[in-house]
Scaffold this motif. Structure first.
Motif, mmCIF file in Angstrom:
data_model
loop_
_atom_site.group_PDB
_atom_site.id
_atom_site.type_symbol
_atom_site.label_atom_id
_atom_site.label_comp_id
_atom_site.label_asym_id
_atom_site.label_seq_id
_atom_site.Cartn_x
_atom_site.Cartn_y
_atom_site.Cartn_z
ATOM 1 N N ASP A 77 0.858 -1.180 0.000
ATOM 2 C CA ASP A 77 0.000 0.000 0.000
ATOM 3 C C ASP A 77 0.895 1.231 0.000
ATOM 4 O O ASP A 77 1.769 1.345 0.857
ATOM 5 N N THR A 118 0.918 5.176 0.537
ATOM 6 C CA THR A 118 0.157 6.329 1.021
ATOM 7 C C THR A 118 0.837 7.584 0.500
ATOM 8 O O THR A 118 2.035 7.765 0.704
ATOM 9 N N ARG A 144 2.384 -3.980 -16.155
ATOM 10 C CA ARG A 144 2.683 -3.376 -14.864
ATOM 11 C C ARG A 144 3.827 -4.128 -14.215
ATOM 12 O O ARG A 144 3.879 -5.354 -14.321
ATOM 13 N N ALA A 145 4.704 -3.396 -13.529
ATOM 14 C CA ALA A 145 5.808 -4.049 -12.833
ATOM 15 C C ALA A 145 5.273 -4.774 -11.600
ATOM 16 O O ALA A 145 4.173 -4.499 -11.137
ATOM 17 N N GLU A 146 6.072 -5.703 -11.119
ATOM 18 C CA GLU A 146 5.650 -6.450 -9.929
ATOM 19 C C GLU A 146 6.254 -5.874 -8.663
ATOM 20 O O GLU A 146 6.020 -6.384 -7.580
ATOM 21 N N SER A 147 7.082 -4.849 -8.806
ATOM 22 C CA SER A 147 7.667 -4.224 -7.617
ATOM 23 C C SER A 147 7.623 -2.711 -7.814
ATOM 24 O O SER A 147 7.352 -2.233 -8.908
ATOM 25 N N GLY A 148 7.876 -2.000 -6.749
ATOM 26 C CA GLY A 148 7.880 -0.539 -6.839
ATOM 27 C C GLY A 148 6.480 0.030 -6.949
ATOM 28 O O GLY A 148 5.530 -0.507 -6.397
ATOM 29 N N GLU A 149 6.352 1.118 -7.713
ATOM 30 C CA GLU A 149 5.060 1.798 -7.803
ATOM 31 C C GLU A 149 4.063 0.971 -8.594
ATOM 32 O O GLU A 149 2.864 0.985 -8.325
ATOM 33 N N SER A 150 4.565 0.268 -9.613
ATOM 34 C CA SER A 150 3.761 -0.580 -10.501
ATOM 35 C C SER A 150 2.532 0.156 -11.029
ATOM 36 O O SER A 150 1.410 -0.322 -10.991
ATOM 37 N N SER A 151 2.805 1.355 -11.570
ATOM 38 C CA SER A 151 1.712 2.147 -12.123
ATOM 39 C C SER A 151 1.475 1.825 -13.587
ATOM 40 O O SER A 151 0.442 2.212 -14.133
ATOM 41 N N GLY A 152 2.405 1.163 -14.231
ATOM 42 C CA GLY A 152 2.243 0.873 -15.650
ATOM 43 C C GLY A 152 2.409 2.086 -16.534
ATOM 44 O O GLY A 152 1.961 2.094 -17.674
ATOM 45 N N MET A 153 3.050 3.126 -16.018
ATOM 46 C CA MET A 153 3.157 4.374 -16.792
ATOM 47 C C MET A 153 4.394 4.412 -17.675
ATOM 48 O O MET A 153 4.496 5.270 -18.546
ATOM 49 N N ARG A 165 8.523 10.629 -5.059
ATOM 50 C CA ARG A 165 8.340 9.342 -4.419
ATOM 51 C C ARG A 165 8.923 9.291 -3.021
ATOM 52 O O ARG A 165 8.531 8.441 -2.210
ATOM 53 N N TRP A 178 6.510 9.418 -0.165
ATOM 54 C CA TRP A 178 5.461 8.400 -0.017
ATOM 55 C C TRP A 178 5.797 7.439 1.115
ATOM 56 O O TRP A 178 6.952 7.217 1.447
ATOM 57 N N GLU A 191 5.335 3.497 2.214
ATOM 58 C CA GLU A 191 4.963 2.180 1.693
ATOM 59 C C GLU A 191 4.824 1.206 2.837
ATOM 60 O O GLU A 191 5.623 1.208 3.771
#
Lengths: 421, 282
Positions: free
Chosen positions: A234, A236, B123-132, B217, B220, B222
């Protein structure tokens, strides 16, 4: 002593008491109404006269209103309440200070449940911001939706021109960029779905240089929580301007009605598309996994002609399914089994042939929209569940259905040739 | 639909025809994946499918001659070698600080090497994985992007025919001019096994690049994913009678149309009409 006592002696009138006890006595009314004030018993307890409570109803039966007049409308509305259409309160936004733009997927021209959740989230964001905002929904392609008002759309931008039909993300992006410059929305909300919302949102984010929150599921106007790392973490973060929202991110609007006022957009320039849509490709229906197939033809104990069943599935373009009996008897492979022990299917249309509907099977088809049953037994559970039930011999009905489908395919290929020519 | 399209696309690998394969330059962008259950680092599922698709496009017999597998990040990551174990001689790595933004150096590198097709995962499997990443690269380079590709059927005269994966196992055919970026869906053919020997022999072709730190980032937080609350069925009933009705009513008991005495032809016609109305007969 005796004189003193004579003052205290309660003089009873046995005749009056007798009349008071006898409700049928002609003088009863006059005797009872004489003592209208509170009546106290010999011990000083307040006594109620139960005969005085209530009133005589229209068919001569005594009715007692214990709701103290609170149920004034209840008795009347009982019959009509089912037909009565409740008019939800209208939520109006005149001269909105800002806009929150929602771009719904509109699968099949209608708002999906995911779209409605996103609109609900938009209203939550408006409630968290200062000033009165309006939700602007931007819908592409032909719309069949009739309930934009109860879904929570304040302003509606329908882009139904022919160049928004089909797969044209670049043209849609151009329209969204125009919306961006015309309305300067406070937030852009997209459903994060495989139906195009995620694609369009990512394109717009890259074009206008916003860093989007993706798979956001807990959003307010300050912070949002998104799933990261393939759904295992998650994140935030502060809420960005552009959000792609996960399913069930917020509750849909259900207590208010909205205006859904149509708005216009200046002419969007036609974009030279780099992607050329060639339409959907015919897919082998049996290569699609049973859990995600759209149309399933399922066989049960009532099938005797298996070759006919397979050819029916082929000509209808349906994925084959089976009940447990058909699998146990060896007519169908185990991975085709539908139900609690097999696959839980999500088909839009489920055609059950000769399946009477054991509870395990009915659980497996719980998410199907339209169920069609072909069965010999009109009282079985599948017939009760089905939107259309046909009672008769499955072999004869399947035979007729194959004929119809073959005619349809023949017409289709003839029409296709004419179009190509 | 034009007649030269394949009528039925099954799960079998279909014949691939490239007339410019010797010149075609494919770049597969790979990331470090994370196993969803164990949390161990691995080759990412969609990225390995992108490498597999790249191998198919460039021909296996050249042992990946014109396929470049590119990674931006830490070259000492052991799971990168499992991509090489799919039959590659080398893996190109742009060495970056883990906190840096990889878009700029990736874009520069792709422009310099003159790639025709860039393949990434969705989409990546780690990190932000936003697909951008594919979208930002496409915006930076001015190339078209084709999302959720299941297969690339052909590349002829600088135009590729791409099959897109749609929900419910459907496919859409899209024509796109080279060069383009495509994100590879999980519906693409599964990646071959990674062999340990070739993986450990493969060359890590490292280029140290500098990139700006991703400041946004840093702010943020996590944490491990919280379980999302299940949505409850809320009954907004005002009276006891309504509550009772909501609790006891059968959700599916409304019953549909029952055809009992009609002939088989009429019954079949009713079913056929319903199927057409629902749009499942295509």
């Amino acid at each position: 002593m005796s004189a003193h006592n004579s003052h205290d002696v309660l003089r009873r009138d046995p005749r009056a008491e007798w009349i008071a006890r006898n409700r049928l006595h002609p003088l009863h009314g006059s005797v009872v109404s004489a003592d209208m004030g509170e009546v106290r018993g010999p011990t000083g307890l307040l006594r109620k006269n139960p005969h005085k409570v209530g009133f005589i109803g229209p068919n001569g039966i005594k009715r007692i209103d214990r709701l103290k007049g609170n149920a004034a409308g209840a008795g009347k509305g009982r019959r009509s309440s089912a037909a009565q259409d409740i008019q939800l309160p209208l939520h109006q936004v005149e001269n909105p200070d800002f806009y929150v733009v929602v771009v719904p997927d509109m699968v099949g021209g209608r708002l999906t449940a995911h779209d409605k959740d996103v609109i609900g989230q938009a209203h939550k964001l408006i409630a968290g911001a200062e000033g009165n905002g309006a939700v602007l929904a931007v819908c592409f392609g032909q719309s069949k939706e009739e309930h934009f008002d109860t879904a929570g759309v304040d302003r509606l931008l329908l882009l139904e021109d022919e160049y928004y039909e089909g797969y044209c993300p670049e043209q849609r992006l151009a329209a969204l960029v125009q919306v961006e410059s015309a309305y300067k929305p406070l937030f852009w909300l997209f459903p994060d779905s495989v139906n195009g919302g995620s694609d369009l949102g990512s394109r717009l984010a890259a074009r206008i240089g916003e860093r989007p929150a993706v798979q956001a599921w807990l959003v307010d106007s300050d912070t949002s929580v998104c799933r990261g790392a393939g759904g295992t973490t998650d994140i935030t973060r502060s809420t960005p301007r552009l959000l792609m929202l996960a399913e069930e991110c917020a509750d849909p609007i259900d207590e208010t009605r909205h205006e859904a006022l149509p708005v216009e957009l200046d002419l969007v320039p036609a974009v030279i598309a780099q992607l050329q849509d060639r339409g959907q490709v015919a897919v082998d229906p049996n290569a699609i996994s049973l859990a995600e197939a759209e149309f399933i033809l399922s066989a049960g104990n009532g099938i005797h002609n298996w070759d006919q069943f397979h050819s029916a599935a082929a000509v209808l373009g349906a994925t084959e399914g089976a009940s447990r009996v058909a699998v146990d008897d060896g007519f169908m492979p185990r991975f085709r089994q539908v139900g609690a022990t097999g696959t839980w299917v999500t088909a839009r249309v489920y055609l059950a042939v000769g399946i009477s509907g054991a509870i395990q099977h009915m659980q497996g088809i719980g998410q199907c929209d339209k169920v069609i049953a072909i069965n010999t037994d009109a009282g079985c559970d599948m017939v009760k569940r089905a939107a259309l039930s046909v009672i008769g011999d499955s072999e004869a009905i399947l035979g007729e259905l194959i004929k119809l489908a073959e005619d349809f395919r023949a017409q289709q290929s003839a029409g296709g040739d004419r179009d190509a020519a | 639909m034009p007649s030269n399209l394949p009528e039925v696309i099954g799960m079998q690998p279909n014949q691939f025809n490239v007339d410019v394969a010797n010149k075609l330059k494919v770049v597969s962008l790979v990331s470090v994946g994370k196993h969803p259950q164990s949390g161990r680092m691995r080759r990412a599922d969609q990225d390995s499918r992108a490498v597999e698709l790249g191998l198919k496009l460039t021909g296996d017999n050249h042992s990946g001659e014109s396929l470049t597998v590119l990674h931006a990040g830490d070259p000492s990551e052991p799971s990168l070698r499992s991509y090489a174990g799919m039959g590659l001689k080398s893996v190109r790595v742009l060495q970056l600080d883990p906190a840096a933004d990889a878009i700029l150096p990736l874009g520069q590198h792709l422009q310099q090497c003159g790639a025709d097709i860039v393949l990434t995962g969705v989409r990546a499997e780690s990190g932000e994985s936003s697909g951008m990443v594919p979208y930002q690269l496409a915006e930076k380079l001015g190339w078209p992007i084709v999302p959720r590709v299941a297969d690339i059927v052909s590349v002829k005269g600088g135009v590729a025919e791409v099959l897109q994966a749609l929900p419910r196992g459907q496919r859409r055919s899209v024509m796109v001019r080279l060069p383009f970026i495509a994100s590879v869906d999980s519906a693409a053919p599964e990646a071959r096994q990674s062999a340990f020997g070739p993986a450990s022999r493969a060359l890590m072709d490292i280029e140290v690049v500098s990139a700006s730190v991703d400041d946004v980032r840093q702010a943020w937080e996590e944490a491990a994913a919280r379980k999302r609350p299940k949505r409850l069925k809320v009954v907004k009933a005002k009276t006891a009678a309504e509550r009772f009705k909501a609790a006891t009513a059968k959700s599916q008991g409304d019953g549909g149309k029952v055809m009992k005495n009609e002939s088989a032809a009429e019954q079949a016609q009713a079913i056929f009409d319903l199927l057409k109305e629902e749009g499942v007969l295509r």
